[in-house]
Design a protein around this motif. Structure first.
Motif, PDB file in Angstrom:
ATOM      1  N   THR A  39     -59.147 -19.124  83.068  1.00  0.00           N
ATOM      2  CA  THR A  39     -58.012 -19.440  83.934  1.00  0.00           C
ATOM      3  C   THR A  39     -58.338 -20.710  84.724  1.00  0.00           C
ATOM      4  N   LYS A  40     -57.393 -21.627  84.753  1.00  0.00           N
ATOM      5  CA  LYS A  40     -57.564 -22.877  85.489  1.00  0.00           C
ATOM      6  C   LYS A  40     -56.234 -23.276  86.118  1.00  0.00           C
ATOM      7  N   GLU A  41     -56.331 -24.107  87.145  1.00  0.00           N
ATOM      8  CA  GLU A  41     -55.126 -24.581  87.823  1.00  0.00           C
ATOM      9  C   GLU A  41     -55.341 -26.022  88.280  1.00  0.00           C
ATOM     10  N   VAL A  42     -54.333 -26.858  88.046  1.00  0.00           N
ATOM     11  CA  VAL A  42     -54.387 -28.258  88.471  1.00  0.00           C
ATOM     12  C   VAL A  42     -53.013 -28.660  89.018  1.00  0.00           C
ATOM     13  N   GLU A  43     -52.961 -29.843  89.641  1.00  0.00           N
ATOM     14  CA  GLU A  43     -51.701 -30.426  90.082  1.00  0.00           C
ATOM     15  C   GLU A  43     -51.439 -31.715  89.312  1.00  0.00           C
ATOM     16  N   THR A  44     -50.167 -31.991  89.046  1.00  0.00           N
ATOM     17  CA  THR A  44     -49.829 -33.238  88.369  1.00  0.00           C
ATOM     18  C   THR A  44     -50.027 -34.426  89.307  1.00  0.00           C
ATOM     19  N   ASP A  45     -50.330 -35.584  88.723  1.00  0.00           N
ATOM     20  CA  ASP A  45     -50.522 -36.791  89.519  1.00  0.00           C
ATOM     21  C   ASP A  45     -49.188 -37.505  89.720  1.00  0.00           C
ATOM     22  N   ASP A  46     -49.241 -38.757  90.180  1.00  0.00           N
ATOM     23  CA  ASP A  46     -48.015 -39.509  90.450  1.00  0.00           C
ATOM     24  C   ASP A  46     -47.212 -39.805  89.197  1.00  0.00           C
ATOM     25  N   HIS A  47     -47.826 -39.665  88.039  1.00  0.00           N
ATOM     26  CA  HIS A  47     -47.132 -39.891  86.771  1.00  0.00           C
ATOM     27  C   HIS A  47     -46.726 -38.576  86.102  1.00  0.00           C
ATOM     28  N   GLY A  48     -46.895 -37.468  86.815  1.00  0.00           N
ATOM     29  CA  GLY A  48     -46.552 -36.167  86.253  1.00  0.00           C
ATOM     30  C   GLY A  48     -47.568 -35.650  85.257  1.00  0.00           C
ATOM     31  N   ALA A  49     -48.739 -36.287  85.189  1.00  0.00           N
ATOM     32  CA  ALA A  49     -49.735 -35.937  84.176  1.00  0.00           C
ATOM     33  C   ALA A  49     -50.704 -34.876  84.678  1.00  0.00           C
ATOM     34  N   PHE A  50     -51.220 -34.089  83.738  1.00  0.00           N
ATOM     35  CA  PHE A  50     -52.243 -33.089  84.035  1.00  0.00           C
ATOM     36  C   PHE A  50     -53.236 -33.036  82.882  1.00  0.00           C
ATOM     37  N   SER A  53     -59.766 -29.984  80.834  1.00  0.00           N
ATOM     38  CA  SER A  53     -60.830 -30.478  79.969  1.00  0.00           C
ATOM     39  C   SER A  53     -61.936 -29.434  79.819  1.00  0.00           C
ATOM     40  N   GLY A  54     -62.781 -29.649  78.790  1.00  0.00           N
ATOM     41  CA  GLY A  54     -63.927 -28.772  78.568  1.00  0.00           C
ATOM     42  C   GLY A  54     -63.556 -27.369  78.145  1.00  0.00           C
ATOM     43  N   LEU A  55     -62.433 -27.209  77.462  1.00  0.00           N
ATOM     44  CA  LEU A  55     -61.992 -25.873  77.040  1.00  0.00           C
ATOM     45  C   LEU A  55     -62.637 -25.491  75.712  1.00  0.00           C
ATOM     46  N   PRO A  56     -63.099 -24.269  75.565  1.00  0.00           N
ATOM     47  CA  PRO A  56     -63.490 -23.792  74.235  1.00  0.00           C
ATOM     48  C   PRO A  56     -62.247 -23.580  73.381  1.00  0.00           C
TER      49      PRO A  56
END
Length: 222
Positions: A39-50, A53-56
């Motif tokens: 389980t992971k969680e991130v926020e999008t940047d100013d360009h809407g990107a997310f 990384s490093g996923l099996p």
């Protein structure tokens, strides 16, 4: 897994959207394997990107939660990746709408602290129910704004909760639960249509009033 969160109407990036990933790596999917979900969680940047990384390698679900001005996904996106593989997703989210107006008494004076509720019809297996989907309170001018609403049709109902002092005062007027545009019956209420990214304004209506009475209960000796 990389991607961008964009709006459905014009394809603009959605900033600071919360994107979550969950799933089970392939090495842990067999019988008898010790399962440890990722389980992971991130926020999008100013360009809407997310980016995750490093996923099996494995099968994952990517979900975008509702954020200010946008709805969350109804269903998470499924993403299958192998070891050493990269996957790019484009996720579209819809803008929310709002309903704004003013609640007044019979003289046109704005009412403070009135609870205003947005109600939507929900149909499931042939049965229709009413679901409360948003609430707001009026300010000192009687104004309210219901925001974060999905596009659709809504009934608007307002209710004023009497204080104990109000209830104890003989002859004081009270207020009845009232539907827009000023009726006490749902059957005669008017639907308000909300569109994505739009505010429906001037949804104004008066609260119906009634004179309060006091009920006195006296004990009777048997």
């Amino acid at each position: 897994i990389t991607g961008r969160v964009l709006t459905t109407d014009n394809g603009r990036p959605v900033r600071r959207a919360r994107v979550t990933l969950s799933g089970l790596p392939k090495a842990m999917q067999g019988d008898g394997a010790q399962r440890r979900y990722v389980t992971k969680e991130v926020e999008t940047d100013d360009h809407g990107a997310f980016i995750f990384s490093g996923l099996p390698g494995g099968s994952y679900y990517v979900y975008v939660a509702g954020t200010n001005g946008f709805l969350g996904l109804e269903r998470a996106k499924q993403a299958n990746v192998d070891e050493g593989q990269a996957l790019d997703l484009s996720i579209r989210v819809e803008r929310t709408g709002a309903i704004a107006g003013r609640i007044a008494d019979s003289t046109g004076e704005g009412l403070l602290g009135v609870e205003v509720i947005a109600i939507r019809r929900q149909e499931f297996r042939g049965h229709v129910t009413l679901m409360q989907v948003g609430t707001a309170s009026t300010n000192d001018l009687g104004q309210y704004r219901l925001f974060g609403l999905a596009p659709g049709d809504y009934f608007i109902v307002a209710t004023h909760r009497q204080s104990r002092r109000d209830v104890a005062t003989i002859g004081r007027s009270g207020f009845l639960m009232t539907y827009y545009p000023g009726t006490q019956a749902l059957e005669t209420a008017r639907l308000v249509v909300v569109r994505a990214g739009r505010d429906v304004t001037k949804v104004n209506f008066p609260l119906a009033s009634v004179r309060l009475a006091r009920v006195v209960v006296e004990a009777v000796d048997s």
